[in-house]
Design an enzyme around this catalytic site. Sequence first.
Site, PDB file in Angstrom:
ATOM      1  N   GLU A 121       0.819  -1.198   0.000  1.00  0.00           N
ATOM      2  CA  GLU A 121       0.000   0.000   0.000  1.00  0.00           C
ATOM      3  C   GLU A 121       0.862   1.262   0.000  1.00  0.00           C
ATOM      4  O   GLU A 121       1.924   1.309   0.611  1.00  0.00           O
ATOM      5  CB  GLU A 121      -0.935  -0.018   1.211  1.00  0.00           C
ATOM      6  CG  GLU A 121      -1.942  -1.149   1.083  1.00  0.00           C
ATOM      7  CD  GLU A 121      -2.904  -1.272   2.256  1.00  0.00           C
ATOM      8  OE1 GLU A 121      -4.037  -1.722   2.008  1.00  0.00           O
ATOM      9  OE2 GLU A 121      -2.551  -0.931   3.384  1.00  0.00           O
ATOM     10  N   CYS A 134       3.528   8.411   1.254  1.00  0.00           N
ATOM     11  CA  CYS A 134       4.086   7.434   2.184  1.00  0.00           C
ATOM     12  C   CYS A 134       4.326   6.137   1.412  1.00  0.00           C
ATOM     13  O   CYS A 134       3.389   5.510   0.924  1.00  0.00           O
ATOM     14  CB  CYS A 134       3.094   7.233   3.335  1.00  0.00           C
ATOM     15  SG  CYS A 134       3.695   6.105   4.584  1.00  0.00           S
ATOM     16  N   CYS A 141       6.804  -6.995   6.791  1.00  0.00           N
ATOM     17  CA  CYS A 141       7.937  -6.507   7.576  1.00  0.00           C
ATOM     18  C   CYS A 141       8.364  -7.623   8.518  1.00  0.00           C
ATOM     19  O   CYS A 141       7.540  -8.375   9.014  1.00  0.00           O
ATOM     20  CB  CYS A 141       7.535  -5.277   8.379  1.00  0.00           C
ATOM     21  SG  CYS A 141       8.940  -4.466   9.187  1.00  0.00           S
ATOM     22  N   CYS A 145       7.253  -5.372  15.324  1.00  0.00           N
ATOM     23  CA  CYS A 145       6.865  -4.383  16.333  1.00  0.00           C
ATOM     24  C   CYS A 145       5.442  -4.730  16.780  1.00  0.00           C
ATOM     25  O   CYS A 145       4.562  -4.948  15.941  1.00  0.00           O
ATOM     26  CB  CYS A 145       6.936  -2.966  15.759  1.00  0.00           C
ATOM     27  SG  CYS A 145       8.620  -2.527  15.266  1.00  0.00           S
ATOM     28  N   GLY A 194       7.228  -2.080   5.812  1.00  0.00           N
ATOM     29  CA  GLY A 194       8.605  -2.551   5.724  1.00  0.00           C
ATOM     30  C   GLY A 194       9.610  -1.693   6.466  1.00  0.00           C
ATOM     31  O   GLY A 194       9.319  -0.570   6.882  1.00  0.00           O
ATOM     32  N   GLU A 195      10.805  -2.250   6.616  1.00  0.00           N
ATOM     33  CA  GLU A 195      11.917  -1.529   7.237  1.00  0.00           C
ATOM     34  C   GLU A 195      12.881  -1.138   6.110  1.00  0.00           C
ATOM     35  O   GLU A 195      13.599  -1.989   5.568  1.00  0.00           O
ATOM     36  CB  GLU A 195      12.604  -2.443   8.274  1.00  0.00           C
ATOM     37  CG  GLU A 195      13.944  -1.947   8.777  1.00  0.00           C
ATOM     38  CD  GLU A 195      13.943  -0.497   9.275  1.00  0.00           C
ATOM     39  OE1 GLU A 195      13.055  -0.129  10.053  1.00  0.00           O
ATOM     40  OE2 GLU A 195      14.837   0.267   8.859  1.00  0.00           O
ATOM     41  N   SER A 226      12.451   6.470   7.418  1.00  0.00           N
ATOM     42  CA  SER A 226      12.135   6.153   8.806  1.00  0.00           C
ATOM     43  C   SER A 226      12.614   4.742   9.132  1.00  0.00           C
ATOM     44  O   SER A 226      12.368   3.810   8.372  1.00  0.00           O
ATOM     45  CB  SER A 226      10.620   6.258   9.013  1.00  0.00           C
ATOM     46  OG  SER A 226      10.284   5.920  10.338  1.00  0.00           O
ATOM     47  N   SER A 248      11.926   5.574  14.744  1.00  0.00           N
ATOM     48  CA  SER A 248      10.748   5.162  15.506  1.00  0.00           C
ATOM     49  C   SER A 248      11.191   4.811  16.921  1.00  0.00           C
ATOM     50  O   SER A 248      11.669   3.717  17.168  1.00  0.00           O
ATOM     51  CB  SER A 248      10.094   3.955  14.831  1.00  0.00           C
ATOM     52  OG  SER A 248       9.558   4.356  13.593  1.00  0.00           O
ATOM     53  N   LEU A 249      11.035   5.752  17.825  1.00  0.00           N
ATOM     54  CA  LEU A 249      11.560   5.557  19.184  1.00  0.00           C
ATOM     55  C   LEU A 249      10.505   4.895  20.087  1.00  0.00           C
ATOM     56  O   LEU A 249      10.736   3.832  20.647  1.00  0.00           O
ATOM     57  CB  LEU A 249      12.010   6.917  19.746  1.00  0.00           C
ATOM     58  CG  LEU A 249      12.754   6.876  21.070  1.00  0.00           C
ATOM     59  CD1 LEU A 249      14.065   6.110  20.949  1.00  0.00           C
ATOM     60  CD2 LEU A 249      13.023   8.296  21.581  1.00  0.00           C
ATOM     61  N   HIS A 250       9.405   5.551  20.292  1.00  0.00           N
ATOM     62  CA  HIS A 250       8.229   5.008  21.002  1.00  0.00           C
ATOM     63  C   HIS A 250       8.383   4.754  22.487  1.00  0.00           C
ATOM     64  O   HIS A 250       7.378   4.520  23.167  1.00  0.00           O
ATOM     65  CB  HIS A 250       7.712   3.719  20.341  1.00  0.00           C
ATOM     66  CG  HIS A 250       7.507   3.835  18.870  1.00  0.00           C
ATOM     67  ND1 HIS A 250       6.797   4.866  18.307  1.00  0.00           N
ATOM     68  CD2 HIS A 250       7.941   3.078  17.838  1.00  0.00           C
ATOM     69  CE1 HIS A 250       6.788   4.724  16.993  1.00  0.00           C
ATOM     70  NE2 HIS A 250       7.488   3.653  16.681  1.00  0.00           N
ATOM     71  N   ASN A 333      -2.984   4.199  16.223  1.00  0.00           N
ATOM     72  CA  ASN A 333      -4.103   3.864  15.345  1.00  0.00           C
ATOM     73  C   ASN A 333      -4.448   2.395  15.520  1.00  0.00           C
ATOM     74  O   ASN A 333      -3.623   1.532  15.248  1.00  0.00           O
ATOM     75  CB  ASN A 333      -3.739   4.127  13.883  1.00  0.00           C
ATOM     76  CG  ASN A 333      -3.598   5.606  13.605  1.00  0.00           C
ATOM     77  OD1 ASN A 333      -4.480   6.394  13.937  1.00  0.00           O
ATOM     78  ND2 ASN A 333      -2.467   6.004  13.044  1.00  0.00           N
TER      79      ASN A 333
HETATM   80  N1  SAH Z   1       9.972   0.304   9.748  1.00  0.00           N
HETATM   81  C1  SAH Z   1      10.120   1.721   9.671  1.00  0.00           C
HETATM   82  C2  SAH Z   1       9.167   2.347   8.688  1.00  0.00           C
HETATM   83  C3  SAH Z   1       7.709   2.256   9.089  1.00  0.00           C
HETATM   84  S1  SAH Z   1       7.234   3.835   9.551  1.00  0.00           S
HETATM   85  C4  SAH Z   1       9.995   2.312  11.043  1.00  0.00           C
HETATM   86  O1  SAH Z   1       9.692   1.573  11.977  1.00  0.00           O
HETATM   87  O2  SAH Z   1      10.252   3.493  11.222  1.00  0.00           O
HETATM   88  C5  SAH Z   1       5.677   3.643  10.233  1.00  0.00           C
HETATM   89  C6  SAH Z   1       5.542   4.519  11.469  1.00  0.00           C
HETATM   90  O3  SAH Z   1       4.244   4.317  12.037  1.00  0.00           O
HETATM   91  C7  SAH Z   1       6.541   4.096  12.508  1.00  0.00           C
HETATM   92  O4  SAH Z   1       6.960   5.171  13.278  1.00  0.00           O
HETATM   93  C8  SAH Z   1       5.710   3.140  13.297  1.00  0.00           C
HETATM   94  O5  SAH Z   1       6.261   2.890  14.537  1.00  0.00           O
HETATM   95  C9  SAH Z   1       4.387   3.854  13.356  1.00  0.00           C
HETATM   96  N2  SAH Z   1       3.285   2.953  13.679  1.00  0.00           N
HETATM   97  C10 SAH Z   1       3.249   1.628  13.518  1.00  0.00           C
HETATM   98  N3  SAH Z   1       2.080   1.128  13.945  1.00  0.00           N
HETATM   99  C11 SAH Z   1       1.359   2.163  14.372  1.00  0.00           C
HETATM  100  C12 SAH Z   1       0.039   2.292  14.903  1.00  0.00           C
HETATM  101  N4  SAH Z   1      -0.745   1.229  15.046  1.00  0.00           N
HETATM  102  N5  SAH Z   1      -0.395   3.510  15.216  1.00  0.00           N
HETATM  103  C13 SAH Z   1       0.391   4.594  15.028  1.00  0.00           C
HETATM  104  N6  SAH Z   1       1.628   4.549  14.533  1.00  0.00           N
HETATM  105  C14 SAH Z   1       2.114   3.346  14.208  1.00  0.00           C
END
Ligand code: SAH
Length: 407
Positions: A121, A134, A141, A145, A194-195, A226, A248-250, A333
């Site tokens: 997508e 995007c 992937c 995560c 994907g990464e 990213s 993507s820190l989180h 989301n």
């Molecule tokens: N693999 C790469 C590229 C994907 S980016 C990465 O991890 O950065 C997609 C972004 O959306 C990332 O920051 C990811 O952590 C975030 N993401 C993934 N699932 C999500 C969700 N359910 N709600 C909000 N953000 C999410």
Amino acid sequence: MSDTRVPALDIALVGDSASGAPAAAASAAARTNIFDFDRATLERFFEVELGEKTFRAHQVMKWIHHRHVTEFADMTDLGKALRAKLEARAEVRAPQVLLDKESADGTRKWLIGMDPRNAIETVYIPDKGRGTLCVSSQVGCALNCTFCSTATQGFNRNLSTAEIIGQVWVAARALGNVPHQQRRLTNVVMMGMGEPLANFDNVVRAMSIMRDDLGYGLANKRVTLSTAGMVPMIDRLAAESDVSLAVSLHAPFDELRSELVPLNRKYPIAELMDACVRYATRKKGESVTFEYTLMRGVNDQPEHARALVKLMRDFDRRVQMKDAAKVNLIPFNPFPGTRFERPGDEAIRAFQKQLNNAGMIAPVRRTRGDDIDAACGQLKGQVMDRTRRQAEFRKSLQGQGGVPDAA
Ligand code: SAH
């Protein structure tokens, strides 16, 4: 949701090519797909393989990426002989659009078939004065995560350069984008499925086409990659390309981050931050964006905000620039089957306020396109035959950074 897409995939693949060309799969496979080349590799192809001048390669790139023409016969400023030569040796094979959905908020999502079994997508997000695409880098992937819907699909394979830049081409054509004239596409973020750093060469080559005037003419800083934090590959990116970096820190704590992003067990936060500092300091005035998906009761508490502030301040200090670290807050989301929840608006605002009070810019990413499952973390596509491939892919990554097993 995704089950409605299965028949679409099967039906649309019977000869409906986005390029408008007949799907002559067998003979096509033998010819070189021009979409796989950036300027440097296409020049080489023209010189070495075709015995042609490099400016011919430039003409072809403009036909494809500026005018969205994929038939050599229509490239009228090329001589007849060259067109025939190209016809025999090469083709311009765009990926196939299987679904084209528009959200009530103007967000648009394409489901794009990459082969008879896999689809990914791509999402377009228009906003005041800008249009962000995007783009996906892999079918599925392998990073697992725990809060990402793409992870539930498993992993099948890397996308080729053609399949990555093909997504930009599909969107540019649908939107009537003309670089430098009618700019509908102003930014690309490698934030789809994907990464991207696990598919390094193809992603870097595709990003070079995005930034090339003969391609999509985007400024370096308007192309963002990213990553979930593949540390050695961040260093390689610094050496080989020049784009904006998002991480993507989180979570500001290793224990929590390892739960959300299993890759953290291999590259913990301190190592990741070191790599980000190296990336930012390679060039003056460079910032790094840290994505932080807010999940209720998981990473949205005052202690998380406090630790995040400390981490970001430390980064600014090491890069010697105020606001070198930019935080992007993403309200979680939801997707079917997830155990995570989005915090309430008040909690999101409180978290943001804590960062703002510490002097940090931390915009909350507005949720866009969630009515068509196009929001962050909601992209799924169609990933077939994923378990076996996933094991193979993990094995192949060992030694070049690798990924640890899922939680
Ligand atoms: N693999 C790469 C590229 C994907 S980016 C990465 O991890 O950065 C997609 C972004 O959306 C990332 O920051 C990811 O952590 C975030 N993401 C993934 N699932 C999500 C969700 N359910 N709600 C909000 N953000 C999410």
